[in-house]
Design a protein around this motif. Structure first.
Motif, PDB file in Angstrom:
ATOM      1  N   LYS A  25       4.049 115.637 -41.945  1.00  0.00           N
ATOM      2  CA  LYS A  25       4.777 114.850 -41.351  1.00  0.00           C
ATOM      3  C   LYS A  25       5.163 113.607 -42.080  1.00  0.00           C
ATOM      4  O   LYS A  25       4.441 112.918 -42.634  1.00  0.00           O
ATOM      5  CB  LYS A  25       3.988 114.148 -40.103  1.00  0.00           C
ATOM      6  CG  LYS A  25       3.580 115.187 -39.043  1.00  0.00           C
ATOM      7  CD  LYS A  25       2.737 114.549 -37.791  1.00  0.00           C
ATOM      8  CE  LYS A  25       2.389 115.800 -37.103  1.00  0.00           C
ATOM      9  NZ  LYS A  25       1.440 115.199 -35.980  1.00  0.00           N
ATOM     10  N   LYS A  27       7.558 109.823 -42.730  1.00  0.00           N
ATOM     11  CA  LYS A  27       7.390 108.758 -42.114  1.00  0.00           C
ATOM     12  C   LYS A  27       8.096 107.894 -43.111  1.00  0.00           C
ATOM     13  O   LYS A  27       7.539 107.469 -44.496  1.00  0.00           O
ATOM     14  CB  LYS A  27       6.127 108.141 -41.496  1.00  0.00           C
ATOM     15  CG  LYS A  27       6.538 106.855 -40.831  1.00  0.00           C
ATOM     16  CD  LYS A  27       5.112 106.878 -39.806  1.00  0.00           C
ATOM     17  CE  LYS A  27       4.104 105.967 -40.267  1.00  0.00           C
ATOM     18  NZ  LYS A  27       2.821 105.611 -39.384  1.00  0.00           N
ATOM     19  N   GLN A  35       0.010 102.849 -43.611  1.00  0.00           N
ATOM     20  CA  GLN A  35      -0.242 104.232 -43.345  1.00  0.00           C
ATOM     21  C   GLN A  35      -1.560 104.520 -43.652  1.00  0.00           C
ATOM     22  O   GLN A  35      -2.339 104.008 -44.631  1.00  0.00           O
ATOM     23  CB  GLN A  35       0.824 104.816 -44.577  1.00  0.00           C
ATOM     24  CG  GLN A  35       0.639 106.386 -44.428  1.00  0.00           C
ATOM     25  CD  GLN A  35       1.011 107.177 -43.227  1.00  0.00           C
ATOM     26  OE1 GLN A  35       2.203 106.988 -43.082  1.00  0.00           O
ATOM     27  NE2 GLN A  35       0.369 107.895 -42.604  1.00  0.00           N
TER      28      GLN A  35
END
Length: 67
Positions: A25, A27, A35
């Motif tokens: 994923k 981002k 994060q």
């Protein structure tokens, strides 16, 4: 380059823009974002704009300690 570490990691973006990919994923993060990367999960980061990142690992990464 993909990484997969035993330690958990938290990355705080102090300055700039980066793209984290964690477990497939993607981002985009900028100053003030955080994060979380669980242990043993594939991840990588791409610098989009010059950045300063504060990384915290638990347990401590022994390979980063000065002897």
């Amino acid at each position: 380059m993909w990484q997969c570490r035993h330690e958990e990691q938290i990355s705080y973006i102090e300055k700039g823009i980066v793209e984290f990919e964690v477990n497939g994923k993607k981002k985009i993060l900028c100053a003030g974002d955080v994060q979380y990367i669980p242990s043993n999960v594939q991840h990588r980061v791409k610098v989009v704009e010059e950045c300063v990142i504060l990384d915290v690992f638990t347990p401590i990464r022994k390979d980063l300690l000065q002897v």
